[in-house]
Design a protein around this motif. Structure first.
Motif, PDB file in Angstrom:
ATOM      1  N   GLY A   1      29.541  31.117  30.319  1.00  0.00           N
ATOM      2  CA  GLY A   1      28.172  31.475  30.674  1.00  0.00           C
ATOM      3  C   GLY A   1      27.195  30.404  30.241  1.00  0.00           C
ATOM      4  O   GLY A   1      26.358  29.947  31.021  1.00  0.00           O
ATOM      5  N   LEU A   2      27.332  29.936  28.989  1.00  0.00           N
ATOM      6  CA  LEU A   2      26.398  28.942  28.451  1.00  0.00           C
ATOM      7  C   LEU A   2      26.475  27.637  29.242  1.00  0.00           C
ATOM      8  O   LEU A   2      25.442  27.032  29.558  1.00  0.00           O
ATOM      9  CB  LEU A   2      26.702  28.674  26.975  1.00  0.00           C
ATOM     10  N   ILE A   3      27.712  27.207  29.542  1.00  0.00           N
ATOM     11  CA  ILE A   3      27.850  25.967  30.310  1.00  0.00           C
ATOM     12  C   ILE A   3      27.090  26.085  31.631  1.00  0.00           C
ATOM     13  O   ILE A   3      26.328  25.200  32.009  1.00  0.00           O
ATOM     14  CB  ILE A   3      29.338  25.666  30.576  1.00  0.00           C
ATOM     15  N   ASN A   4      27.262  27.217  32.306  1.00  0.00           N
ATOM     16  CA  ASN A   4      26.573  27.412  33.576  1.00  0.00           C
ATOM     17  C   ASN A   4      25.067  27.462  33.390  1.00  0.00           C
ATOM     18  O   ASN A   4      24.323  26.996  34.226  1.00  0.00           O
ATOM     19  CB  ASN A   4      27.073  28.684  34.251  1.00  0.00           C
ATOM     20  N   LEU A   5      24.654  28.054  32.277  1.00  0.00           N
ATOM     21  CA  LEU A   5      23.223  28.192  32.007  1.00  0.00           C
ATOM     22  C   LEU A   5      22.558  26.814  31.907  1.00  0.00           C
ATOM     23  O   LEU A   5      21.505  26.572  32.462  1.00  0.00           O
ATOM     24  CB  LEU A   5      23.035  28.983  30.713  1.00  0.00           C
ATOM     25  N   PHE A   6      23.202  25.896  31.190  1.00  0.00           N
ATOM     26  CA  PHE A   6      22.563  24.599  30.931  1.00  0.00           C
ATOM     27  C   PHE A   6      22.800  23.581  32.032  1.00  0.00           C
ATOM     28  O   PHE A   6      22.060  22.626  32.166  1.00  0.00           O
ATOM     29  CB  PHE A   6      23.051  24.036  29.597  1.00  0.00           C
ATOM     30  N   TRP A   7      23.855  23.731  32.796  1.00  0.00           N
ATOM     31  CA  TRP A   7      24.221  22.676  33.744  1.00  0.00           C
ATOM     32  C   TRP A   7      23.751  22.944  35.172  1.00  0.00           C
ATOM     33  O   TRP A   7      23.920  22.123  36.024  1.00  0.00           O
ATOM     34  CB  TRP A   7      25.723  22.420  33.696  1.00  0.00           C
ATOM     35  N   THR A   8      23.230  24.156  35.424  1.00  0.00           N
ATOM     36  CA  THR A   8      22.752  24.423  36.778  1.00  0.00           C
ATOM     37  C   THR A   8      21.285  24.007  36.873  1.00  0.00           C
ATOM     38  O   THR A   8      20.471  24.467  36.081  1.00  0.00           O
ATOM     39  CB  THR A   8      22.893  25.919  37.095  1.00  0.00           C
ATOM     40  N   LYS A   9      20.994  23.097  37.797  1.00  0.00           N
ATOM     41  CA  LYS A   9      19.595  22.614  37.908  1.00  0.00           C
ATOM     42  C   LYS A   9      19.084  22.927  39.305  1.00  0.00           C
ATOM     43  O   LYS A   9      18.976  22.081  40.158  1.00  0.00           O
ATOM     44  CB  LYS A   9      19.526  21.112  37.645  1.00  0.00           C
ATOM     45  N   ASP A  10      18.841  24.215  39.564  1.00  0.00           N
ATOM     46  CA  ASP A  10      18.388  24.674  40.869  1.00  0.00           C
ATOM     47  C   ASP A  10      17.391  25.787  40.668  1.00  0.00           C
ATOM     48  O   ASP A  10      17.326  26.389  39.604  1.00  0.00           O
ATOM     49  CB  ASP A  10      19.589  25.212  41.675  1.00  0.00           C
ATOM     50  N   GLY A  11      16.652  26.098  41.696  1.00  0.00           N
ATOM     51  CA  GLY A  11      15.737  27.225  41.625  1.00  0.00           C
ATOM     52  C   GLY A  11      14.491  26.902  40.820  1.00  0.00           C
ATOM     53  O   GLY A  11      14.075  25.742  40.725  1.00  0.00           O
ATOM     54  N   ILE A  12      13.940  27.930  40.215  1.00  0.00           N
ATOM     55  CA  ILE A  12      12.657  27.784  39.509  1.00  0.00           C
ATOM     56  C   ILE A  12      12.921  27.345  38.073  1.00  0.00           C
ATOM     57  O   ILE A  12      13.806  27.892  37.402  1.00  0.00           O
ATOM     58  CB  ILE A  12      11.907  29.133  39.492  1.00  0.00           C
ATOM     59  N   LEU A  13      12.126  26.366  37.566  1.00  0.00           N
ATOM     60  CA  LEU A  13      12.245  25.958  36.167  1.00  0.00           C
ATOM     61  C   LEU A  13      11.641  27.054  35.303  1.00  0.00           C
ATOM     62  O   LEU A  13      10.464  27.374  35.431  1.00  0.00           O
ATOM     63  CB  LEU A  13      11.517  24.637  35.942  1.00  0.00           C
TER      64      LEU A  13
ATOM     65  N   ALA B   1      24.910  32.098  35.200  1.00  0.00           N
ATOM     66  CA  ALA B   1      25.579  32.478  33.948  1.00  0.00           C
ATOM     67  C   ALA B   1      25.972  33.945  33.994  1.00  0.00           C
ATOM     68  O   ALA B   1      27.118  34.300  33.693  1.00  0.00           O
ATOM     69  CB  ALA B   1      24.659  32.209  32.762  1.00  0.00           C
ATOM     70  N   ILE B   2      25.017  34.793  34.400  1.00  0.00           N
ATOM     71  CA  ILE B   2      25.325  36.231  34.470  1.00  0.00           C
ATOM     72  C   ILE B   2      26.426  36.468  35.489  1.00  0.00           C
ATOM     73  O   ILE B   2      27.381  37.212  35.246  1.00  0.00           O
ATOM     74  CB  ILE B   2      24.052  37.038  34.846  1.00  0.00           C
ATOM     75  N   PHE B   3      26.299  35.778  36.633  1.00  0.00           N
ATOM     76  CA  PHE B   3      27.277  35.934  37.713  1.00  0.00           C
ATOM     77  C   PHE B   3      28.695  35.644  37.208  1.00  0.00           C
ATOM     78  O   PHE B   3      29.624  36.424  37.413  1.00  0.00           O
ATOM     79  CB  PHE B   3      26.902  34.973  38.848  1.00  0.00           C
ATOM     80  N   ILE B   4      28.847  34.520  36.503  1.00  0.00           N
ATOM     81  CA  ILE B   4      30.175  34.110  36.020  1.00  0.00           C
ATOM     82  C   ILE B   4      30.713  35.128  35.016  1.00  0.00           C
ATOM     83  O   ILE B   4      31.862  35.548  35.082  1.00  0.00           O
ATOM     84  CB  ILE B   4      30.090  32.707  35.362  1.00  0.00           C
TER      85      ILE B   4
ATOM     86  N   THR C   1      21.796  31.773  43.324  1.00  0.00           N
ATOM     87  CA  THR C   1      22.449  30.829  42.420  1.00  0.00           C
ATOM     88  C   THR C   1      22.258  29.391  42.882  1.00  0.00           C
ATOM     89  O   THR C   1      22.559  28.466  42.151  1.00  0.00           O
ATOM     90  CB  THR C   1      23.946  31.127  42.344  1.00  0.00           C
ATOM     91  N   LYS C   2      21.821  29.211  44.125  1.00  0.00           N
ATOM     92  CA  LYS C   2      21.605  27.827  44.606  1.00  0.00           C
ATOM     93  C   LYS C   2      20.246  27.727  45.268  1.00  0.00           C
ATOM     94  O   LYS C   2      19.754  28.701  45.804  1.00  0.00           O
ATOM     95  CB  LYS C   2      22.686  27.434  45.609  1.00  0.00           C
TER      96      LYS C   2
END
Ligand code: ATP
Ligand code: MG
Lengths: 276, 291
Positions: A81-93, A110-113, A275-276
């Motif tokens: 979850g954490l990896i996805n949280l920090f490495w996804t750079k899409d959507g609203i900041l 992160a929640i999805f995974i 998610t994207k």
């Protein structure tokens, strides 16, 4: 101490989940995994998780037992979850500090995974681990794979080996326990001293244990030969498996779930849930 | 009489919180008198093995306490290992715990763990071996080359060599022929006479208990049904029979003869005693011009 290890986690019972044919359960599990991977929006994956949570009361498994067995995997879930949280750079900041930037897509991802892993584990353990005895499982596996024996794969022999291994796991645990107690009664000490000393302290356990394994294997082989066991050829069964209405109902249910997931996937979502 | 081991209101549950929960012992209080041979008898699954594993602290009671000469053995965890040297426990089928290359080394395993010096270990091994009737020629053999009865003796000697104050044996004679049984029990009594220690024997056989034990504890469904010296326990012959445990055959024969009007004293548990009691009666009859 050894007796605390629950092997295979099978929970005897007579719920509908217990009564499904083991062959069907294997098929259902594969289908279920497909359904989980089909679900690719947060809403549909939550729906699948909900479905698998519903299996807990259906299978009549104590909630505490289920939660306890999920605990060891909590770390993997949180880490992914954490990896996805920090490495996804899409959507609203959403927020940023130092070098870390968190986006809405990251949070959703992160929640999805986490939900996907949870659904995967929960569903398959409810179908297989908790409600199917290991023996029924190998039996089901053997019969599902029986066609492979046409191309000279010794399916029966593998299944027999697995059945025997499963059958003897509790016996060996008990035996280990007994030998450990007996050596402790002679002053054996397994928990203090250097690593080498501790490894050496295991010799008084392993030698009697190996000997007893060999003796048991030998006795079992003789006993099987005395009953004219000669492999799978021409062997009939005491418990012949038949598909029942319940099995087809369960199959229908999983297929319906798959179709539903297919349509829920198509429901348009607001941007902060993407998610994207 | 001094008490060697005392169980105070002891209960034990296997598999707490699982489907396979079993109450192995519930509220058992017994005393083992110092210097005597106590027999524990009862059906399969009545909790005998569970009980003896508590006596040296291998398993901790779910509730209640275990006392060795008045001290709670679980009071100090660090002392548990010493307790195991003071209360020697021979498991059921102890021959399956042998592991060393030679018989000598296997018997010496316990004393070595006690960190005794070479000389003392040698003395103890030799003494234990002679008590159980093992020849010193066997010392250099592998324990796996011995016969079943010899293996059993090696295993028992391994515990005796620790020279425990209390020797506890779980079914020491099971699976042996009558001569083998006799030898094992003789070895146990010899140990008691040589060291003045206390002995606890678990057994299925009333006959054996009648011949070798001083006190008897009868276990039934995890409870202590009756305990006391064997004369008192065998007085409850009727109740024991109802439980499915037999008093020795010779005792029930004597009871029946007495019921038929013969003047036979109570408390006959062995064939030898019966012969002693019957012989004068028969002679009297013959002398009196009967048959
Ligand atoms: N390791 C274990 N795990 C779970 N239950 C156990 C275990 N050991 C014993 N039990 C249960 O506890 C009860 C008492 O067992 P125990 O071994 O003390 O009986 P026993 O009087 O020594 O019998 P036997 O004469 O057959 O040796 C039995 O019902 C048994 O099934
Ligand atoms: Mg036992």
């Amino acid at each position: 101490m050894m007796s605390d290890i629950t092997l295979g986690q099978f929970f005897p019972g007579n719920s509908p989940l217990h009564r499904i044919d083991p062959r069907m359960k294997l098929i259902l599990t594969i289908l279920y995994i497909v359904v989980v991977f089909m679900a690719d929006t947060i809403v549909s994956v939550l729906a699948v998780l909900l479905l698998s949570v519903l299996l807990i009361p259906v299978g009549n498994i104590p909630l505490r037992t289920v939660l306890k067995s999920m605990k060891p995997l909590l770390f993997i879930m949180i880490f992914t979850g954490l990896i996805n949280l920090f490495w996804t750079k899409d959507g609203i900041l959403v927020c940023s500090f130092w070098i870390i930037e968190i986006y809405s897509a990251g949070i959703v991802q992160a929640i999805f995974i986490i939900v996907r892993i949870a659904a995967l584990l929960l569903g398959s353990t409810m179908l297989i681990s908790y409600t199917t005895s290991p023996i029924a499982l190998t039996d089901g596996m053997e019969q599902l794979l029986a066609p492979l024996s046409r191309i000279k794969i010794p399916v029966h022999d593998f299944a027999m080996m697995m059945t025997i291994a499963l059958r003897f796991i509790p016996t060996l645990i008990e035996e280990t326990d007994k030998i450990m107690s007996a050596q402790k009664a002679r002053g054996a000490d397994f928990s203090t001293g250097s690593i080498i000393k501790r490894a050496k302290a295991l010799i008084p356990i392993f030698i009697p244990l190996f000997l007893s394994c060999i003796r048991r294997a030998d006795e079992l082989a003789v006993a099987m030969e005395c009953r004219c066991y000669n492999g799978g050829k021409g062997k009939t069964r005491m418990n012949v498996l038949h598909y029942k209405a319940l099995d087809f109902a369960a199959l229908a249910l999983v297929i319906v779930a798959g179709v539903l997931v297919f349509f829920v996937n198509k429901v348009p979502l607001p941007v902060f849930l993407l998610t994207k | 009489m001094e008490t060697a081991i005392e169980l105070v209101d002891v209960s034990f549950v296997y598999g707490t919180g699982t489907v396979f929960r079993t109450d192995a012992l519930s509220g058992v209080s017994v005393k083992i008198a110092k210097g005597r041979v106590s027999g524990i008898i009862g059906h399969t699954g009545s909790g005998k093995s569970t009980m003896v594993q508590m006596m040296n602290g291998l398993i901790k009671p779910t509730s209640g306490s275990v006392r060795l000469f008045g001290e709670d053995i679980f009071a100090d965890k660090k002392k548990l290992r010493d307790i195991r040297f003071r209360v020697g426990l021979v498991f059921q089928y102890p021959e399956y715990q042998l592991f060393e290359e030679t018989v000598y080394k296997d018997i010496a395993y316990g004393p070595t763990n006690m960190k005794l010096d070479e000389k003392e270990i040698e003395r103890r091994v030799k003494k234990a071996a002679s008590l159980v009737g093992l020849d010193e020629d066997l010392f250099s053999k592998s324990p796996f080359e011995l016969s079943g009865g010899q293996k059993r003796r090696v295993a028992i000697a391994g515990i005796m060599a620790m020279e425990p104050e209390v020797l506890v044996l779980d079914e020491p004679a099971s699976g042996l022929d009558p001569v083998g049984r006799k030898d094992i029990f003789k070895a146990i009594l010899d140990f008691r006479d040589a060291t003045g220690g206390t002995v606890v024997i678990v057994s299925h056989s009333m006959e054996d208990m009648a011949s070798y034990a001083d006190d008897i504890i009868v276990m039934n469904h995890g409870k202590c049904f009756v305990s006391g010296c064997k004369e008192e326990v065998f007085k409850k012959a009727d109740e024991l029979c109802k439980m499915g445990l037999d008093v020795p055959q010779i005792t029930s024969l004597m009871t029946r003869l007495r019921a038929m009007g013969m003047e036979i004293p109570e408390g006959i548990y062995t064939v030898e005693d019966a012969a002693k009691a019957l012989l004068p009666l028969l002679l009297q009859k013959a002398g009196g011009g009967g048959v």
